[in-house]
Design an enzyme around this catalytic site. Structure first.
Site, PDB file in Angstrom:
ATOM      1  N   CYS A 179      23.383   2.973 -14.966  1.00 10.62           N
ATOM      2  CA  CYS A 179      24.061   3.478 -16.222  1.00 10.62           C
ATOM      3  C   CYS A 179      25.727   4.374 -16.449  1.00 10.62           C
ATOM      4  O   CYS A 179      25.012   4.675 -15.299  1.00 10.62           O
ATOM      5  CB  CYS A 179      23.330   3.869 -17.380  1.00 10.62           C
ATOM      6  SG  CYS A 179      21.550   2.338 -16.898  1.00 10.62           S
TER       7      CYS A 179
ATOM      8  N   ARG B   6      28.070  10.779 -13.372  1.00  9.96           N
ATOM      9  CA  ARG B   6      26.911  11.255 -13.006  1.00  9.96           C
ATOM     10  C   ARG B   6      26.996  11.826 -10.994  1.00  9.96           C
ATOM     11  O   ARG B   6      26.738  11.387 -10.277  1.00  9.96           O
ATOM     12  CB  ARG B   6      25.927  10.076 -12.974  1.00  9.96           C
ATOM     13  CG  ARG B   6      26.349   9.089 -14.631  1.00  9.96           C
ATOM     14  CD  ARG B   6      25.495   7.909 -14.185  1.00  9.96           C
ATOM     15  NE  ARG B   6      24.039   8.129 -14.347  1.00  9.96           N
ATOM     16  CZ  ARG B   6      23.178   7.887 -14.429  1.00  9.96           C
ATOM     17  NH1 ARG B   6      23.102   6.784 -14.601  1.00  9.96           N
ATOM     18  NH2 ARG B   6      21.490   8.197 -13.995  1.00  9.96           N
TER      19      ARG B   6
ATOM     20  N   LYS C  95       9.407   3.332 -14.574  1.00 11.12           N
ATOM     21  CA  LYS C  95      10.086   2.208 -14.168  1.00 11.12           C
ATOM     22  C   LYS C  95      10.400   3.899 -12.473  1.00 11.12           C
ATOM     23  O   LYS C  95      11.346   3.625 -12.190  1.00 11.12           O
ATOM     24  CB  LYS C  95      11.896   1.703 -14.787  1.00 11.12           C
ATOM     25  CG  LYS C  95      12.913   2.176 -14.130  1.00 11.12           C
ATOM     26  CD  LYS C  95      14.134   1.638 -15.060  1.00 11.12           C
ATOM     27  CE  LYS C  95      14.565   2.907 -15.320  1.00 11.12           C
ATOM     28  NZ  LYS C  95      15.434   3.219 -14.683  1.00 11.12           N
ATOM     29  N   ASN C  96      10.881   4.756 -13.627  1.00  9.45           N
ATOM     30  CA  ASN C  96      11.907   6.152 -13.241  1.00  9.45           C
ATOM     31  C   ASN C  96      11.014   7.044 -11.845  1.00  9.45           C
ATOM     32  O   ASN C  96      11.463   7.258 -10.887  1.00  9.45           O
ATOM     33  CB  ASN C  96      12.661   6.846 -13.645  1.00  9.45           C
ATOM     34  CG  ASN C  96      13.784   5.932 -14.437  1.00  9.45           C
ATOM     35  OD1 ASN C  96      13.927   5.547 -13.829  1.00  9.45           O
ATOM     36  ND2 ASN C  96      14.056   6.896 -15.310  1.00  9.45           N
TER      37      ASN C  96
ATOM     38  N   ASP D 120      16.453   9.442 -22.184  1.00  9.39           N
ATOM     39  CA  ASP D 120      16.238   7.803 -22.202  1.00  9.39           C
ATOM     40  C   ASP D 120      15.407   8.010 -23.495  1.00  9.39           C
ATOM     41  O   ASP D 120      15.494   6.299 -23.872  1.00  9.39           O
ATOM     42  CB  ASP D 120      14.985   7.837 -21.103  1.00  9.39           C
ATOM     43  CG  ASP D 120      16.285   7.700 -19.488  1.00  9.39           C
ATOM     44  OD1 ASP D 120      17.009   8.418 -19.353  1.00  9.39           O
ATOM     45  OD2 ASP D 120      15.600   8.320 -18.362  1.00  9.39           O
TER      46      ASP D 120
ATOM     47  N   ARG E 238      16.213  -4.517 -16.594  1.00 10.02           N
ATOM     48  CA  ARG E 238      16.521  -3.232 -15.467  1.00 10.02           C
ATOM     49  C   ARG E 238      15.420  -2.462 -15.680  1.00 10.02           C
ATOM     50  O   ARG E 238      14.568  -2.206 -14.616  1.00 10.02           O
ATOM     51  CB  ARG E 238      17.516  -2.358 -15.338  1.00 10.02           C
ATOM     52  CG  ARG E 238      18.669  -2.728 -14.422  1.00 10.02           C
ATOM     53  CD  ARG E 238      19.809  -2.346 -14.631  1.00 10.02           C
ATOM     54  NE  ARG E 238      19.227  -1.203 -13.965  1.00 10.02           N
ATOM     55  CZ  ARG E 238      19.739   0.821 -14.534  1.00 10.02           C
ATOM     56  NH1 ARG E 238      20.418   0.847 -15.532  1.00 10.02           N
ATOM     57  NH2 ARG E 238      18.924   1.183 -13.924  1.00 10.02           N
TER      58      ARG E 238
HETATM   59  N1  EPU Z   1      23.544  16.323 -12.166  1.00  7.29           N
HETATM   60  C1  EPU Z   1      24.745  17.155 -11.742  1.00  7.29           C
HETATM   61  N2  EPU Z   1      24.250  17.303 -10.193  1.00  7.29           N
HETATM   62  C2  EPU Z   1      23.528  16.983  -9.183  1.00  7.29           C
HETATM   63  C3  EPU Z   1      22.544  15.853 -10.325  1.00  7.29           C
HETATM   64  C4  EPU Z   1      22.720  15.769 -11.521  1.00  7.29           C
HETATM   65  O1  EPU Z   1      24.991  18.202 -12.248  1.00  7.29           O
HETATM   66  O2  EPU Z   1      23.238  16.827  -8.178  1.00  7.29           O
HETATM   67  C5  EPU Z   1      23.657  16.535 -13.738  1.00  7.29           C
HETATM   68  C6  EPU Z   1      23.829  14.631 -14.743  1.00  7.29           C
HETATM   69  O3  EPU Z   1      25.288  15.268 -14.506  1.00  7.29           O
HETATM   70  C7  EPU Z   1      23.056  15.611 -15.965  1.00  7.29           C
HETATM   71  C8  EPU Z   1      21.784  15.911 -15.510  1.00  7.29           C
HETATM   72  O4  EPU Z   1      22.335  16.601 -13.857  1.00  7.29           O
HETATM   73  O5  EPU Z   1      23.920  16.275 -16.731  1.00  7.29           O
HETATM   74  C9  EPU Z   1      20.613  15.397 -14.901  1.00  7.29           C
HETATM   75  O6  EPU Z   1      20.689  14.545 -13.819  1.00  7.29           O
HETATM   76  P1  EPU Z   1      19.572  13.893 -13.208  1.00  7.29           P
HETATM   77  O7  EPU Z   1      20.006  14.334 -11.849  1.00  7.29           O
HETATM   78  O8  EPU Z   1      18.607  13.989 -13.278  1.00  7.29           O
HETATM   79  O9  EPU Z   1      19.240  12.375 -13.671  1.00  7.29           O
HETATM   80  P2  EPU Z   1      19.257  11.300 -12.672  1.00  7.29           P
HETATM   81  O10 EPU Z   1      17.871  11.638 -11.788  1.00  7.29           O
HETATM   82  O11 EPU Z   1      20.654  10.495 -12.122  1.00  7.29           O
HETATM   83  C10 EPU Z   1      17.128  10.365 -13.592  1.00  7.29           C
HETATM   84  C11 EPU Z   1      16.323   9.274 -14.096  1.00  7.29           C
HETATM   85  C12 EPU Z   1      17.691   8.696 -15.939  1.00  7.29           C
HETATM   86  C13 EPU Z   1      17.254  10.121 -16.621  1.00  7.29           C
HETATM   87  C14 EPU Z   1      17.368  11.462 -15.958  1.00  7.29           C
HETATM   88  C15 EPU Z   1      17.319  12.083 -17.346  1.00  7.29           C
HETATM   89  C16 EPU Z   1      15.837   8.118 -12.731  1.00  7.29           C
HETATM   90  C17 EPU Z   1      16.612   7.021 -11.426  1.00  7.29           C
HETATM   91  N3  EPU Z   1      17.117   7.604 -13.633  1.00  7.29           N
HETATM   92  O12 EPU Z   1      18.814  10.095 -13.638  1.00  7.29           O
HETATM   93  O13 EPU Z   1      16.816   7.729 -16.485  1.00  7.29           O
HETATM   94  O14 EPU Z   1      18.257   9.734 -18.086  1.00  7.29           O
HETATM   95  O15 EPU Z   1      17.384  11.347 -15.275  1.00  7.29           O
HETATM   96  O16 EPU Z   1      15.922  13.093 -17.489  1.00  7.29           O
HETATM   97  O17 EPU Z   1      15.035   8.699 -12.856  1.00  7.29           O
HETATM   98  C18 EPU Z   1      17.146   6.428 -17.104  1.00  7.29           C
HETATM   99  O18 EPU Z   1      15.805   5.537 -17.075  1.00  7.29           O
HETATM  100  O19 EPU Z   1      17.645   4.848 -18.361  1.00  7.29           O
HETATM  101  C19 EPU Z   1      18.137   7.054 -17.212  1.00  7.29           C
HETATM  102  C20 EPU Z   1      19.318   6.578 -17.446  1.00  7.29           C
END
Ligand code: EPU
Length: 418
Positions: free
Chosen positions: A117, A122, A22-23, A305, A397
């Site tokens: 989610c 975020r 998915k991701n 995750d 999802r």
């Molecule tokens: N963060 C910041 N600033 C940013 C971006 C992130 O402070 O600009 C912080 C977040 O608050 C968090 C950490 O960095 O504490 C990690 O966030 P990340 O950006 O890595 O998460 P994401 O890209 O929004 C993806 C996955 C999530 C998974 C996370 C961590 C996708 C679409 N989503 O989210 O997947 O939990 O990486 O591995 O790729 C899921 O599949 O259930 C899911 C939530």
């Protein structure tokens, strides 16, 4: 409203095949906007996040055709706008990848702040910092991100946190940015590597994905081609954990065992038998298991995750396990649902103390988010009696045909529509 009805108490046995990640696919579908040619994408999972994104691409003027199960033809030659649909973007987090890809394609992007989610704040400050380092100006007005990249160029970005989303988004914006982009403290998750591999196979010049420094040399255009999405690390992990939690014996096929190393090691520490083949993993849990502590970390650490699913497993094991969530600030919201099944878990901020050895009882519970939903399914499979899981749209999802896959492993689970 659809629900899962699960009668627990049966060990899972047999074989299950993992679907595409998915991701990875949500980012690759957005990356496809950069390609003015025909793409064939294989191993695309049949999940609702994919349906939402393919709708979004079509709303932007792209053409997406499902050729057969798991295979799509994507043609973005006639993309006509850089303004993304508000309602569609609110449905998922990954819509933020449209910013990077529309910036690359049109040097402009107008994308509503993403949904997805809810587990605490975020932020997307690291994405914005990255775009600005590439010469873009960013305004946020009425919940919409307006990005202007007329002066888009290569640049140096140091991420304060190794964010998956920021790493991929900056990569997308930098593909056509003249000059060199260096992205430091980049995320190393398998899906980051998969997106880079997809873009490179279409003619991009990205080096170092999978390490903490990614270098991107701007190219003039990308060409079409065929690409196969990697297997889903988290779906694979979910079935590994479900097999162990039900004290079953399951072969999980179509996996990249290397991606599962940290989970496999944790399972072995618990006394679970894990055998790795070239592209499969067998999990057998036929003796008493030991408690363990788990701390989530960016890849190659224990994936956040898989944290809720792991908690479900730990409730079935004698002794007290400590689970520390260090990626998200509020990812224990589902614990209240487990308590309805008789679990004894105390949460203090980012730490959950799981008192194991619970005799789980079937209950009416809900999926508070995607992975929490997977946790509820696992707990229900282990529980005595019947459980009713609501809000399963979250599960849909990210898990393809979960009812069919678990039923084939001997689970008593069905989907109902009230
Ligand atoms: N963060 C910041 N600033 C940013 C971006 C992130 O402070 O600009 C912080 C977040 O608050 C968090 C950490 O960095 O504490 C990690 O966030 P990340 O950006 O890595 O998460 P994401 O890209 O929004 C993806 C996955 C999530 C998974 C996370 C961590 C996708 C679409 N989503 O989210 O997947 O939990 O990486 O591995 O790729 C899921 O599949 O259930 C899911 C939530």
């Amino acid at each position: 409203m659809e629900k899962f009805i699960v009668k627990g108490g049966r060990p899972l046995t047999g074989e299950v095949a993992v679907s595409g990640a998915k991701n990875a696919v949500v980012a690759i579908l957005c990356a496809a906007l950069l390609v003015e040619d025909e793409i064939i994408l294989e191993n695309v999972p049949d999940i609702s996040d994919v349906w939402v994104l393919t709708d979004m691409i079509e709303a932007l003027g792209g053409d997406v055709t499902r050729i057969s199960s798991g295979t799509y033809k994507i043609d973005c030659r006639n993309l006509s706008t850089y303004v993304a649909d508000v309602e569609k973007c609110k449905k998922m987090r990954a819509s933020y990848y449209l910013i990077g890809s529309l910036l690359g394609r049109f040097h402009k992007a107008c994308v509503p702040l993403p949904g997805g989610c809810n587990f605490g704040t975020r932020p997307i400050d690291q994405h914005i910092k990255g775009f600005q380092s590439l010469g873009c100006s960013i305004d946020i007005r009425n919940g919409v991100i307006e990005a202007d990249g007329e002066e888009l160029h290569g640049g140096q970005v140091y991420l304060d946190v190794a964010s998956v989303g920021a790493t991929i988004n900056i990569m997308l914006a930098a593909v056509f940015a003249p000059g060199n982009t260096v992205l430091e403290n980049a995320a190393k998750e398998p899906h980051v590597v998969d997106v880079a591999n997809f873009l490179n196979s279409m003619g991009a010049n990205i080096r170092g994905a999978g390490t903490d420094v990614i270098k991107i040399k701007g190219v003039k255009n990308l060409h079409g081609g065929t690409y196969t999405v990697i297997p889903d690390q988290i779906e694979a992990g979910t079935y590994m954990i479900a097999a162990a939690a039900t004290r079953g014996d399951v072969v999980i096929k179509n996996v990249i065992p290397k991606h599962m190393d940290v989970l496999s090691a944790k399972m072995v520490e618990m006394g679970i038998e894990v055998w790795e083949g070239d592209d499969e993993i067998r999990v057998v849990a036929n003796k008493s298991l030991s408690r363990v502590n788990v701390k989530t970390l960016p890849y190659p650490g224990f994936p956040t995750d898989l944290q809720p699913q792991m908690v479900a497993l730990l409730t079935t094991v004698d002794g007290t396990s400590i689970v520390t969530e260090s990626v998200w600030d509020n990812r224990f919201q589902y614990i209240g649902e487990l308590e309805k099944m008789g679990c004894r878990i105390t949460v203090d901020g980012r730490v959950a103390v799981v008192e194991g050895g619970t005799h789980l009882q079937g209950a009416q519970i809900k999926a508070t988010d995607l992975r929490a939903g997977a946790c509820m399914v696992i707990a229900a499979l282990c529980a005595e009696g019947e459980s009713e899981i609501s809000d399963i749209r979250h599960v849909d999802r990210g898990y393809e045909r979960i009812v069919e896959k678990l039923s084939a492993l001997g689970a008593d689970i069905k989907r109902t529509n009230d």
